[in-house]
Design a protein around this motif. Structure first.
Motif: not given
Length: 281
Positions: A48-70
């Motif tokens: 998956l490819d995540f975009f948080v504000n203006k930054d990109e975070y590509p995730l592959k199998a075995g990885e995770q990401i935390i999205i904060n409130s608001n």
């Protein structure tokens, strides 16, 4: 503002929502949105490819990401994937707020945490299989995840700029929380506006500006989301689900469900059961 507020309703009987990411078939984009809940994505297969504000975070199998409130974010699923999503209402962290209704986690700096990813997968498996005593096991895994979050990921230093931004979005979230608690009622715009001391016009503009949707459609989305959950978690007929969630008939629910999810309720229920069987094997 070109983003929407996402409605999140916990799984029945639990203080969180856990599910498989809806973009598992790939060729899927979830546009910019925000919610008050803390959200964790754990990719098991694919990417998956995540975009948080203006930054990109590509995730592959075995990885995770935390999205904060608001925190405004979007998701691109170019290829097929299996991703577990855990959404935790902000109130679950109230004893650990660093400011009023404010808490932050180091969500993007540590994409690889095998223990956290393993617990997320286990949480989903136990919850989905629903074997005898699963409620106790599910809760125990959830609180182990909570422990790791507040112990290892919580940020204790805050910036006033971030707090101000969070509070602007938090004002609308209080209204949507009220709507989620009373969605079975008629719930006119004028009644909700009066409850929070706003004029009808002001509340209407608030929804358009911060949620990117009008009041009536948002209320419909709440009712549809409850129907979505019951399709997965209960054996209720589609007609009963329709009536229980404020729809006048089965046709109205099916139309709203198809508009939101691109699939009819009966077909969705069939596919969901098939997906759970595959991931449990």
């Amino acid at each position: 503002m070109e983003f929407q507020h996402e409605l999140i309703i916990p799984n029945e009987g639990f203080p969180f929502k856990v599910f498989l990411f809806e973009g598992g078939n790939g060729n899927y984009v979830r546009e910019k949105h925000w919610h008050t809940s803390v959200e964790i994505f754990a990719v098991m297969e694919g990417r998956l490819d995540f975009f948080v504000n203006k930054d990109e975070y590509p995730l592959k199998a075995g990885e995770q990401i935390i999205i904060n409130s608001n925190e405004i974010h979007s998701i691109h699923a170019v290829e097929k994937n299996k991703t577990v999503v855990l959404q935790i209402p902000l109130k679950q962290f109230e004893n650990y707020f660093t400011a009023q209704r404010y808490i932050r986690f180091r969500g993007q700096e540590e994409l690889v945490d095998k223990k956290l990813a393993s617990l997320l997968r286990k949480l989903y498996h136990v919850y989905s299989e629903r074997k005898i005593g699963y409620e106790f096991r599910t809760i125990s895994i959830f609180y182990e995840i909570m422990y790791i979050l507040v112990k290892d990921y919580r940020v204790t230093e805050t910036r006033e700029k971030d707090i101000r931004h969070s509070r602007r979005l938090d004002a609308l979230s209080k209204i949507t929380t009220y709507m989620r608690e009373h969605y079975r009622e008629e719930l006119k715009l004028s009644d909700v506006a009066a409850t929070f001391g706003y004029s009808d016009a002001y509340l209407s503009r608030m929804f358009q500006k911060y949620a990117g949707i009008n009041y009536k459609d948002y209320l419909q989305a709440i009712r549809t989301e409850h129907g979505y959950r019951q399709l997965i978690e209960t054996n209720m007929t589609i007609s009963d689900i329709s009536m229980e969630n404020g729809f006048p008939n089965n046709k109205a629910f099916s139309k709203a469900f198809y508009k939101k999810y691109g699939i009819m309720p009966a077909e969705f229920r069939k596919r969901q059961k098939s997906a759970i069987n595959k991931i449990s094997n």
